[in-house]
Design a protein around this motif. Sequence first.
Motif, PDB file in Angstrom:
ATOM      1  N   UNK A 114      -9.825  43.998  67.187  1.00 36.44           N
ATOM      2  CA  UNK A 114      -8.636  44.750  67.628  1.00 36.44           C
ATOM      3  C   UNK A 114      -8.303  44.333  69.067  1.00 36.44           C
ATOM      4  N   UNK A 115      -7.122  44.682  69.588  1.00 34.10           N
ATOM      5  CA  UNK A 115      -6.715  44.214  70.920  1.00 34.10           C
ATOM      6  C   UNK A 115      -7.688  44.602  72.044  1.00 34.10           C
ATOM      7  N   UNK A 116      -7.686  43.780  73.110  1.00 36.79           N
ATOM      8  CA  UNK A 116      -8.486  44.102  74.301  1.00 36.79           C
ATOM      9  C   UNK A 116      -7.573  44.616  75.421  1.00 36.79           C
ATOM     10  N   UNK A 117      -6.381  44.987  75.072  1.00 38.08           N
ATOM     11  CA  UNK A 117      -5.463  45.517  76.088  1.00 38.08           C
ATOM     12  C   UNK A 117      -4.022  45.526  75.607  1.00 38.08           C
ATOM     13  N   UNK A 118      -3.620  44.413  75.001  1.00 42.38           N
ATOM     14  CA  UNK A 118      -2.224  44.281  74.585  1.00 42.38           C
ATOM     15  C   UNK A 118      -2.113  44.519  73.073  1.00 42.38           C
ATOM     16  N   UNK A 119      -1.421  45.606  72.721  1.00 40.18           N
ATOM     17  CA  UNK A 119      -1.331  46.002  71.302  1.00 40.18           C
ATOM     18  C   UNK A 119      -0.753  44.909  70.405  1.00 40.18           C
ATOM     19  N   UNK A 120       0.102  44.056  71.007  1.00 38.54           N
ATOM     20  CA  UNK A 120       0.728  42.997  70.197  1.00 38.54           C
ATOM     21  C   UNK A 120      -0.285  41.999  69.658  1.00 38.54           C
ATOM     22  N   UNK A 121      -1.508  42.058  70.192  1.00 36.47           N
ATOM     23  CA  UNK A 121      -2.522  41.106  69.734  1.00 36.47           C
ATOM     24  C   UNK A 121      -3.176  41.504  68.413  1.00 36.47           C
ATOM     25  N   UNK A 122      -2.778  42.606  67.840  1.00 38.29           N
ATOM     26  CA  UNK A 122      -3.320  42.963  66.517  1.00 38.29           C
ATOM     27  C   UNK A 122      -2.797  41.935  65.505  1.00 38.29           C
ATOM     28  N   UNK A 123      -3.644  41.525  64.581  1.00 34.13           N
ATOM     29  CA  UNK A 123      -3.162  40.535  63.601  1.00 34.13           C
ATOM     30  C   UNK A 123      -2.602  41.242  62.364  1.00 34.13           C
ATOM     31  N   UNK A 124      -1.817  40.512  61.604  1.00 38.16           N
ATOM     32  CA  UNK A 124      -1.218  41.087  60.394  1.00 38.16           C
ATOM     33  C   UNK A 124      -2.311  41.470  59.398  1.00 38.16           C
ATOM     34  N   UNK A 125      -3.334  40.622  59.359  1.00 40.93           N
ATOM     35  CA  UNK A 125      -4.425  40.888  58.418  1.00 40.93           C
ATOM     36  C   UNK A 125      -5.211  42.142  58.837  1.00 40.93           C
ATOM     37  N   UNK A 126      -5.427  42.268  60.160  1.00 39.82           N
ATOM     38  CA  UNK A 126      -6.126  43.456  60.656  1.00 39.82           C
ATOM     39  C   UNK A 126      -5.321  44.713  60.296  1.00 39.82           C
ATOM     40  N   UNK A 127      -4.011  44.652  60.507  1.00 41.36           N
ATOM     41  CA  UNK A 127      -3.160  45.809  60.200  1.00 41.36           C
ATOM     42  C   UNK A 127      -3.284  46.204  58.728  1.00 41.36           C
ATOM     43  N   UNK A 128      -3.204  45.202  57.851  1.00 40.67           N
ATOM     44  CA  UNK A 128      -3.279  45.497  56.409  1.00 40.67           C
ATOM     45  C   UNK A 128      -4.624  46.139  56.052  1.00 40.67           C
ATOM     46  N   UNK A 129      -5.699  45.565  56.602  1.00 38.95           N
ATOM     47  CA  UNK A 129      -7.019  46.096  56.250  1.00 38.95           C
ATOM     48  C   UNK A 129      -7.241  47.500  56.819  1.00 38.95           C
ATOM     49  N   UNK A 130      -6.745  47.728  58.031  1.00 36.36           N
ATOM     50  CA  UNK A 130      -6.904  49.060  58.628  1.00 36.36           C
ATOM     51  C   UNK A 130      -6.112  50.101  57.833  1.00 36.36           C
TER      52      UNK A 130
ATOM     53  N   UNK B 246     -14.499  37.353  75.839  1.00 38.79           N
ATOM     54  CA  UNK B 246     -15.232  36.159  76.281  1.00 38.79           C
ATOM     55  C   UNK B 246     -14.435  34.890  75.983  1.00 38.79           C
ATOM     56  N   UNK B 247     -13.896  34.811  74.792  1.00 45.61           N
ATOM     57  CA  UNK B 247     -13.186  33.589  74.378  1.00 45.61           C
ATOM     58  C   UNK B 247     -11.832  33.495  75.090  1.00 45.61           C
ATOM     59  N   UNK B 248     -11.164  34.639  75.237  1.00 39.27           N
ATOM     60  CA  UNK B 248      -9.876  34.631  75.952  1.00 39.27           C
ATOM     61  C   UNK B 248     -10.099  34.153  77.384  1.00 39.27           C
ATOM     62  N   UNK B 249     -11.165  34.648  78.032  1.00 35.14           N
ATOM     63  CA  UNK B 249     -11.449  34.258  79.415  1.00 35.14           C
ATOM     64  C   UNK B 249     -11.807  32.780  79.488  1.00 35.14           C
TER      65      UNK B 249
ATOM     66  N   UNK C  54      -8.854  42.099  83.533  1.00 32.99           N
ATOM     67  CA  UNK C  54      -7.744  42.778  82.844  1.00 32.99           C
ATOM     68  C   UNK C  54      -6.936  41.825  81.937  1.00 32.99           C
ATOM     69  N   UNK C  55      -7.660  41.015  81.187  1.00 28.07           N
ATOM     70  CA  UNK C  55      -7.010  40.026  80.324  1.00 28.07           C
ATOM     71  C   UNK C  55      -6.094  40.721  79.304  1.00 28.07           C
ATOM     72  N   UNK C  56      -4.929  40.164  79.145  1.00 24.38           N
ATOM     73  CA  UNK C  56      -3.847  40.633  78.256  1.00 24.38           C
ATOM     74  C   UNK C  56      -3.166  41.919  78.755  1.00 24.38           C
TER      75      UNK C  56
END
Length: 276
Positions: free
Chosen positions: A9-25, A116-119, A188-190
């Motif tokens: 799920x996002x680490x700050x910016x809600x737009x980072x949720x994926x379509x697949x994550x949304x469907x599964x949630x 970690x990967x974003x940084x 404060x990434x994203x």
Amino acid sequence: MGTLHLVAVPIGNLEDITLRALRLLKTAERIACEDTRRTGKLLELLGIERPRLVALHEHNEEERLPGLIAALEAGESLVLVSDAGTPAISDPGFRLVRAAVAAGVPVVPVPGPCAAIAALCASGLPTDAFRFVGFLPPKSGQRKSRLLELAAATETLIFYASPHRIEEVLADAAATLGGDRQAVIAREITKHFEEFRRGTLAELVADPGVTRGEIVLLIGGATEAPADEDALRPIVESLLREGYSPSLAAKEAARRTGARRGEAYRLAVELAQEEP
Ligand code: SAM
């Protein structure tokens, strides 16, 4: 048999949720999360109504396992999320995944944000090989020992760091790894105040900038040639005899021999402890 989905799920910016994550949630029969209130709020923001949430955190993960695995074996689907980012990365989940694997339950990753990967990808430090360390111990002695274990690693080092401790961590890293290593404070990434502060460890110790918010610290890997201990030992011994502290003796010996500072420090501490 149900499936265990590990949903980032996002680490700050809600737009980072994926379509697949949304469907599964939206469709999960149950969502295991660290903090039901936090995840409840996130799901509300994402427009997901009435999810069945179950708390799974550091302190109850073990005791929850039998019930969750039994439900999965009975065919129920389960989604695991963290408060933010990717589950099981410096967050609960590993034990659940291990138990699911042992029970033959399918485990499916649903990739997305991970601090970690974003940084790392935006750090400017080498990305071909890296070592994720997570949080360092809170006490300075243990922290320095851990850093010394990492001193010879040539990969980029990635740490999660509390804003309250970042200055101490930087100072310990400079003392053990050498102040001339390149480092990055990714903050404060994203989010609105996202910042990448780059410099040598010595520069960041002198001026760490704003130290609020969430922080990933990255440190370039060791580059100098490994020292020949036979050459290093007499120099360190003589400096210690002259009254240098282990840290200063290591610094000076590393300067004279081109050895890694961490290696020289480890030897200096060892020799200083041998002294009567
Ligand atoms: N599972 C998460 C992930 O995939 O990134 C990490 C969870 S760990 C408990 C939380 C730590 O991740 C924070 O203390 C911070 O070091 C780092 N972190 C999380 N979000 C961040 C962000 N937006 N910017 C910088 N660091 C972040």
